[in-house]
Design a protein around this motif. Structure first.
Motif, PDB file in Angstrom:
ATOM      1  N   GLN A 176       0.995  -1.254   0.049  1.00 40.73           N
ATOM      2  CA  GLN A 176       0.039  -0.199  -0.072  1.00 40.73           C
ATOM      3  C   GLN A 176       0.711   1.487   0.141  1.00 40.73           C
ATOM      4  N   PHE A 177       2.065   1.240   0.679  1.00 35.52           N
ATOM      5  CA  PHE A 177       2.821   2.359   0.703  1.00 35.52           C
ATOM      6  C   PHE A 177       3.506   2.687  -0.730  1.00 35.52           C
ATOM      7  N   ASP A 178       3.812   1.587  -1.311  1.00 34.35           N
ATOM      8  CA  ASP A 178       4.189   1.670  -2.833  1.00 34.35           C
ATOM      9  C   ASP A 178       3.231   2.401  -3.732  1.00 34.35           C
ATOM     10  N   CYS A 179       1.908   1.886  -3.727  1.00 39.04           N
ATOM     11  CA  CYS A 179       1.075   2.390  -4.511  1.00 39.04           C
ATOM     12  C   CYS A 179       0.387   3.747  -4.202  1.00 39.04           C
ATOM     13  N   GLU A 180       0.503   4.141  -3.040  1.00 34.35           N
ATOM     14  CA  GLU A 180       0.045   5.630  -2.650  1.00 34.35           C
ATOM     15  C   GLU A 180       1.114   6.585  -3.264  1.00 34.35           C
ATOM     16  N   SER A 181       2.327   6.273  -3.382  1.00 36.72           N
ATOM     17  CA  SER A 181       3.255   7.311  -3.910  1.00 36.72           C
ATOM     18  C   SER A 181       3.593   7.145  -5.334  1.00 36.72           C
ATOM     19  N   CYS A 182       2.871   6.008  -6.114  1.00 33.97           N
ATOM     20  CA  CYS A 182       3.040   5.803  -7.573  1.00 33.97           C
ATOM     21  C   CYS A 182       2.455   6.528  -8.387  1.00 33.97           C
ATOM     22  N   SER A 183       3.124   7.142  -9.393  1.00 33.37           N
ATOM     23  CA  SER A 183       2.546   7.900 -10.279  1.00 33.37           C
ATOM     24  C   SER A 183       1.509   7.451 -11.288  1.00 33.37           C
ATOM     25  N   MET A 184       1.370   6.134 -11.361  1.00 33.85           N
ATOM     26  CA  MET A 184       0.589   5.554 -12.141  1.00 33.85           C
ATOM     27  C   MET A 184      -0.695   4.878 -11.478  1.00 33.85           C
ATOM     28  N   LYS A 185      -0.919   5.391 -10.172  1.00 37.48           N
ATOM     29  CA  LYS A 185      -1.821   4.824  -9.488  1.00 37.48           C
ATOM     30  C   LYS A 185      -3.565   4.934 -10.095  1.00 37.48           C
ATOM     31  N   ASP A 186      -3.567   6.028 -10.814  1.00 38.02           N
ATOM     32  CA  ASP A 186      -4.788   6.234 -11.489  1.00 38.02           C
ATOM     33  C   ASP A 186      -4.977   5.463 -12.715  1.00 38.02           C
ATOM     34  N   ARG A 187      -3.973   4.888 -13.070  1.00 35.50           N
ATOM     35  CA  ARG A 187      -4.195   3.934 -14.293  1.00 35.50           C
ATOM     36  C   ARG A 187      -4.284   2.394 -13.770  1.00 35.50           C
ATOM     37  N   CYS A 188      -3.655   2.508 -12.662  1.00 38.51           N
ATOM     38  CA  CYS A 188      -3.572   0.966 -12.207  1.00 38.51           C
ATOM     39  C   CYS A 188      -4.550   0.490 -10.999  1.00 38.51           C
ATOM     40  N   CYS A 189      -4.797   1.180  -9.899  1.00 41.53           N
ATOM     41  CA  CYS A 189      -5.924   0.710  -9.083  1.00 41.53           C
ATOM     42  C   CYS A 189      -6.497   2.170  -8.438  1.00 41.53           C
ATOM     43  N   PRO A 190      -7.246   2.916  -9.232  1.00 48.53           N
ATOM     44  CA  PRO A 190      -7.819   4.236  -8.694  1.00 48.53           C
ATOM     45  C   PRO A 190      -8.863   3.927  -7.800  1.00 48.53           C
ATOM     46  N   ASN A 191      -9.434   2.964  -7.697  1.00 55.21           N
ATOM     47  CA  ASN A 191     -10.660   2.857  -6.773  1.00 55.21           C
ATOM     48  C   ASN A 191     -10.175   1.964  -5.453  1.00 55.21           C
ATOM     49  N   ALA A 192      -8.896   1.350  -5.294  1.00 52.21           N
ATOM     50  CA  ALA A 192      -8.513   0.554  -4.049  1.00 52.21           C
ATOM     51  C   ALA A 192      -7.047   1.220  -3.633  1.00 52.21           C
ATOM     52  N   PRO A 193      -6.912   0.768  -2.404  1.00 51.71           N
ATOM     53  CA  PRO A 193      -5.820   1.420  -1.852  1.00 51.71           C
ATOM     54  C   PRO A 193      -4.489   0.696  -2.404  1.00 51.71           C
ATOM     55  N   PHE A 194      -4.481  -0.617  -2.949  1.00 51.50           N
ATOM     56  CA  PHE A 194      -3.347  -1.013  -3.489  1.00 51.50           C
ATOM     57  C   PHE A 194      -3.762  -2.192  -4.717  1.00 51.50           C
ATOM     58  N   ARG A 195      -2.819  -2.641  -5.554  1.00 56.54           N
ATOM     59  CA  ARG A 195      -3.090  -3.552  -6.692  1.00 56.54           C
ATOM     60  C   ARG A 195      -3.064  -4.795  -6.271  1.00 56.54           C
ATOM     61  N   LYS A 196      -4.081  -5.465  -6.646  1.00 56.71           N
ATOM     62  CA  LYS A 196      -4.295  -7.148  -6.491  1.00 56.71           C
ATOM     63  C   LYS A 196      -4.393  -7.799  -7.893  1.00 56.71           C
TER      64      LYS A 196
END
Length: 471
Positions: A363-383
């Motif tokens: 979750q720490f990696d996903c919060e600061s990731c620049s591609m979060k909007d394209r990867c998991c915009p509706n979830a705290p981290f990608r699964k």
């Protein structure tokens, strides 16, 4: 000079030969050439009493049924009339001009008795398949599988919602189809067990027919729903010969499961094991692919049933890099997705009920990731849910890029042609018999008729003699 009729029909003796009045190119001549029922009496002998009045010859009834299915005659009353009046049918059924045709009720009495007890209709199908193999029409190199929905003999109006309780009434007043349905429920959930006392173990159907409860409520796309069964056909891709057929409820899970039954049965009884098997996406589940490749060593020429694609323009699972040695995924920015981020004292398999393993990003990696909007915009981290059979799915995707796969896709249309022939020519767009046993009677007989017609049209006695002369 104008002609005149002869002396009328008052002759005492006639010189008449049925064989001379059946055209050489008649369909029943070709069917008769390839139909061998010599072992039928031996197969049925244990089901007849050695004493008493002689019964109607079972070969006569089987031949009449074949006439009905080959000609698209759906009524047994109409079939008896046709055999009585048609000289070609009399010739095929080995009846003389003065021989009596059995009553239509004879078929029902034998069908619900010794025919089903002996599984004679399956025996006839197997014997015709053996003849197809001896004629060189079954190569055994490639098979194709598909299912088609056939309407049940049950009105849509005579049904109730599946959630409503049904009082089936007195057992003596129940029809055969209802008794068969209740017997199968009793076998699946014996009285006195915990499963029999709960409704959670059974999937409630959306609607139940009061005349044929085993028929499944289904609907084709763009058409109203109806009660139906499915005929599942396994064909050889060389000449489109049906090597096995199975009747199931009109349900995808039952249709896919019938594939295992038919492939195992053909291998056990006929020693046929194909090198490839074609089918549509319904047969591309991970478990089925694993069975074909790992257990049967059969190349599945089917599209992979993939539910990982997304419709919200986010990254697909296939865009993540899989590392087999590290047992992890890597996203486009280099972050890892692992299944064992949390350690347990007792090791766990981490396999879900859906036979998948969940890989999670930090979750720490996903919060600061620049591609979060394209990867998991509706979830705290990608699964990512990875199937335990993912290696098999990858192998199937590799096969789909080969020229042989494209050839299988073209040849697979032979199954659709058989289904169209079944419904339009043989008139089997609606079942005449009720219950699963009725479907198990009709589908093998229809497949027998289709195989016989195919042999009769490919190898008539005249063309066979010409081929032998050339050889």
């Amino acid at each position: 000079m104008m002609g005149q009729l002869g002396s009328g029909q008052d002759k005492l003796f006639y010189s008449f030969n049925l064989d001379n009045h059946v055209p050489r190119e008649h369909l029943l001549r070709g069917v008769d050439h390839f139909l061998d029922l010599r072992d039928l009496r031996q197969h049925l002998a244990p089901f007849y009493s050695p004493m008493g009045r002689a019964s109607i010859d079972p070969e006569l009834m089987i031949r009449m049924l074949i006439v009905g299915y080959c000609s698209g005659i759906r009524s047994e009353r109409r079939l008896c009339e046709e055999v009585h009046l048609n000289l070609a049918c009399r010739w095929f059924c080995r009846l003389g001009l003065e021989d009596a045709v059995p009553e239509h009720s004879t078929f029902s009495k034998n069908r619900h008795g010794r025919f089903r007890d002996s599984d004679v209709l399956r025996h006839v199908f197997e014997s015709v398949l053996c003849r197809c193999m001896s004629e060189g029409l079954v190569k055994g190199e490639g098979f194709a599988i598909d299912a088609s929905i056939i309407r049940a003999d049950a009105s849509s109006a005579h049904g109730v919602p599946g959630s409503d309780p049904v009082d089936w009434g007195c057992v003596k007043r129940q029809s055969r189809a209802v008794r068969e349905y209740l017997e199968e429920l009793e076998v699946a959930n014996p009285a006195g067990t915990e499963a029999a006392n709960t409704t959670e173990t059974l999937t409630q159907p959306k609607r139940i027919s009061l005349t044929d409860p085993a028929a499944h409520w289904t609907a084709a796309k763009g058409s109203p729903a109806f009660f139906a069964y499915s005929t599942n056909c396994l064909i050889d891709l060389q000449a489109g010969i049906i090597v096995d057929v199975e009747a199931t409820p009109a349900n995808r899970s039952h249709e896919v499961e019938s594939t295992r039954t038919m492939i195992d049965r053909v291998e056990r009884r006929r020693d046929l094991k194909p090198r490839r098997r074609a089918g549509d996406t319904a047969y591309g589940s991970a478990a089925m692919l694993a069975r074909m490749i790992e257990e049967k060593e059969i190349a599945p020429h089917v599209p992979v049933w993939d539910k990982t694609t997304r419709k919200d323009n986010t990254l697909f699972s296939s865009e993540f890099l899989w590392d087999e040695l590290a047992n992890e995924y890597r996203c486009l920015t280099g972050h890892t997705l692992r299944s064992d981020r949390r350690k347990f004292r007792n090791p766990r398999s981490r396999v879900t009920n859906a036979d998948t393993i969940i890989y999670r990003a930090s979750q720490f990696d996903c919060e600061s990731c620049s591609m979060k909007d394209r990867c998991c915009p509706n979830a705290p981290f990608r699964k990512i849910a990875r199937s335990i059979h993912e290696a098999v799915r990858d192998e199937t995707r590799r096969i789909a890029k080969t020229p042989e796969y494209k050839r299988s896709c073209r040849e697979r249309k032979k199954v659709e042609i058989l289904f169209a022939h079944l419904k339009r020519i043989l008139k089997l767009d609606r079942l005449r018999l009720r219950g699963p046993s009725g479907a198990r009677d009709e589908f093998p007989m229809a497949a027998t008729a289709q195989n016989l017609r195919r042999m009769a049209k490919r190898f008539t006695p005249e063309t066979k003699q010409m081929n032998q002369a050339v050889a």
